[in-house]
Design a protein around this motif. Structure first.
Motif, mmCIF file in Angstrom:
data_model
loop_
_atom_site.group_PDB
_atom_site.id
_atom_site.type_symbol
_atom_site.label_atom_id
_atom_site.label_comp_id
_atom_site.label_asym_id
_atom_site.label_seq_id
_atom_site.Cartn_x
_atom_site.Cartn_y
_atom_site.Cartn_z
ATOM 1 N N LEU A 2 1.428 20.113 -79.912
ATOM 2 C CA LEU A 2 1.871 18.753 -80.201
ATOM 3 C C LEU A 2 3.399 18.725 -80.324
ATOM 4 N N PHE A 3 3.996 17.720 -79.712
ATOM 5 C CA PHE A 3 5.455 17.605 -79.725
ATOM 6 C C PHE A 3 5.890 16.185 -80.062
ATOM 7 N N THR A 4 7.087 16.092 -80.653
ATOM 8 C CA THR A 4 7.754 14.790 -80.686
ATOM 9 C C THR A 4 8.960 14.896 -79.766
ATOM 10 N N ALA A 5 9.221 13.832 -79.096
ATOM 11 C CA ALA A 5 10.427 13.744 -78.272
ATOM 12 C C ALA A 5 11.166 12.507 -78.759
ATOM 13 N N VAL A 6 12.385 12.711 -79.234
ATOM 14 C CA VAL A 6 13.172 11.603 -79.771
ATOM 15 C C VAL A 6 14.356 11.347 -78.850
ATOM 16 N N SER A 7 14.426 10.125 -78.400
ATOM 17 C CA SER A 7 15.498 9.734 -77.488
ATOM 18 C C SER A 7 16.310 8.616 -78.128
ATOM 19 N N LYS A 8 17.628 8.728 -78.041
ATOM 20 C CA LYS A 8 18.499 7.703 -78.623
ATOM 21 C C LYS A 8 19.474 7.197 -77.580
ATOM 22 N N HIS A 9 19.799 5.925 -77.679
ATOM 23 C CA HIS A 9 20.850 5.378 -76.822
ATOM 24 C C HIS A 9 21.511 4.200 -77.526
ATOM 25 N N ASP A 10 22.743 3.927 -77.124
ATOM 26 C CA ASP A 10 23.463 2.790 -77.680
ATOM 27 C C ASP A 10 22.765 1.502 -77.235
ATOM 28 N N SER A 11 22.710 0.520 -78.135
ATOM 29 C CA SER A 11 22.032 -0.743 -77.794
ATOM 30 C C SER A 11 22.628 -1.389 -76.543
ATOM 31 N N LYS A 12 23.944 -1.156 -76.329
ATOM 32 C CA LYS A 12 24.597 -1.735 -75.138
ATOM 33 C C LYS A 12 24.098 -1.074 -73.855
ATOM 34 N N GLN A 13 23.611 0.163 -73.978
ATOM 35 C CA GLN A 13 23.143 0.898 -72.803
ATOM 36 C C GLN A 13 21.608 0.897 -72.674
ATOM 37 N N LYS A 50 14.122 -4.785 -80.517
ATOM 38 C CA LYS A 50 14.169 -5.397 -81.846
ATOM 39 C C LYS A 50 15.524 -5.181 -82.526
ATOM 40 N N GLU A 51 16.045 -3.969 -82.389
ATOM 41 C CA GLU A 51 17.322 -3.634 -83.006
ATOM 42 C C GLU A 51 18.449 -4.124 -82.093
ATOM 43 N N LYS A 52 19.235 -5.052 -82.617
ATOM 44 C CA LYS A 52 20.248 -5.698 -81.767
ATOM 45 C C LYS A 52 21.560 -4.906 -81.706
ATOM 46 N N HIS A 53 21.859 -4.166 -82.755
ATOM 47 C CA HIS A 53 23.137 -3.454 -82.804
ATOM 48 C C HIS A 53 22.880 -1.967 -83.006
ATOM 49 N N SER A 54 23.934 -1.216 -83.002
ATOM 50 C CA SER A 54 23.902 0.231 -83.237
ATOM 51 C C SER A 54 23.050 1.006 -82.234
ATOM 52 N N THR A 55 22.292 1.973 -82.731
ATOM 53 C CA THR A 55 21.599 2.908 -81.840
ATOM 54 C C THR A 55 20.111 2.621 -81.765
ATOM 55 N N HIS A 56 19.613 2.583 -80.551
ATOM 56 C CA HIS A 56 18.173 2.450 -80.335
ATOM 57 C C HIS A 56 17.534 3.830 -80.351
ATOM 58 N N GLU A 57 16.308 3.881 -80.810
ATOM 59 C CA GLU A 57 15.613 5.156 -80.875
ATOM 60 C C GLU A 57 14.183 4.993 -80.370
ATOM 61 N N GLY A 58 13.750 5.988 -79.618
ATOM 62 C CA GLY A 58 12.369 6.037 -79.156
ATOM 63 C C GLY A 58 11.740 7.339 -79.619
ATOM 64 N N VAL A 59 10.554 7.255 -80.189
ATOM 65 C CA VAL A 59 9.845 8.446 -80.655
ATOM 66 C C VAL A 59 8.536 8.555 -79.875
ATOM 67 N N PHE A 60 8.400 9.635 -79.145
ATOM 68 C CA PHE A 60 7.229 9.843 -78.303
ATOM 69 C C PHE A 60 6.414 11.002 -78.870
ATOM 70 N N MET A 77 17.117 12.765 -68.982
ATOM 71 C CA MET A 77 17.257 11.923 -70.181
ATOM 72 C C MET A 77 17.623 12.772 -71.389
ATOM 73 N N ASP A 78 18.525 12.261 -72.219
ATOM 74 C CA ASP A 78 18.951 12.970 -73.414
ATOM 75 C C ASP A 78 17.861 12.808 -74.477
ATOM 76 N N VAL A 79 17.146 13.896 -74.731
ATOM 77 C CA VAL A 79 16.004 13.809 -75.634
ATOM 78 C C VAL A 79 15.886 15.090 -76.459
ATOM 79 N N GLU A 80 15.532 14.914 -77.741
ATOM 80 C CA GLU A 80 15.335 16.073 -78.618
ATOM 81 C C GLU A 80 13.841 16.326 -78.764
ATOM 82 N N ILE A 81 13.409 17.516 -78.350
ATOM 83 C CA ILE A 81 11.979 17.846 -78.351
ATOM 84 C C ILE A 81 11.701 18.874 -79.445
ATOM 85 N N LYS A 82 10.662 18.610 -80.237
ATOM 86 C CA LYS A 82 10.275 19.563 -81.272
ATOM 87 C C LYS A 82 8.770 19.711 -81.308
#
Ligand SMILES: [Zn+2]
Length: 94
Positions: A2-13, A50-60, A77-82
């Motif tokens: 089992l893994f989580t993959a966390v991806s973040k990006h700026d809301s503008k991107q 939903k998040e209009k400003h700052s950093t968006h995050e996706g957790v898979f 894609m820039d993603v942190e896998i654990k």
């Protein structure tokens, strides 16, 4: 495994802001592509749009045979896998 993959990006991107980005995500997480990469997507949660400003995050939350399979799915894609274990399996031994 089992893994989580966390991806973040700026809301503008945010990829959801462009047709190209939406298509990329749809293709990446299509049933066909997941199957091809031996990925079982258990669940996924995203803070966009939903998040209009700052950093968006996706957790898979992913079931796969190896971390390499998960890495392959996300490609460049820039993603942190654990590797993770269910929380309930840990707390029952507390
Ligand atoms: Zn976003």
């Amino acid at each position: 495994m089992l893994f989580t993959a966390v991806s973040k990006h700026d809301s503008k991107q945010c990829p959801l802001k462009t047709g190209e980005g939406v298509k990329m995500l749809k293709d990446m997480f299509s049933e066909e592509n997941l199957k091809k990469n031996n990925i079982n997507l258990s669940d996924a949660f995203i803070s966009c749009p939903k998040e209009k400003h700052s950093t968006h995050e996706g957790v898979f939350i992913i079931n796969a045979e190896s971390e390499a399979d998960v890495k392959k799915l996300f490609g460049t894609m820039d993603v942190e896998i654990k590797e993770v274990v269910p929380f309930k399996d840990i707390v029952k031994n507390f």
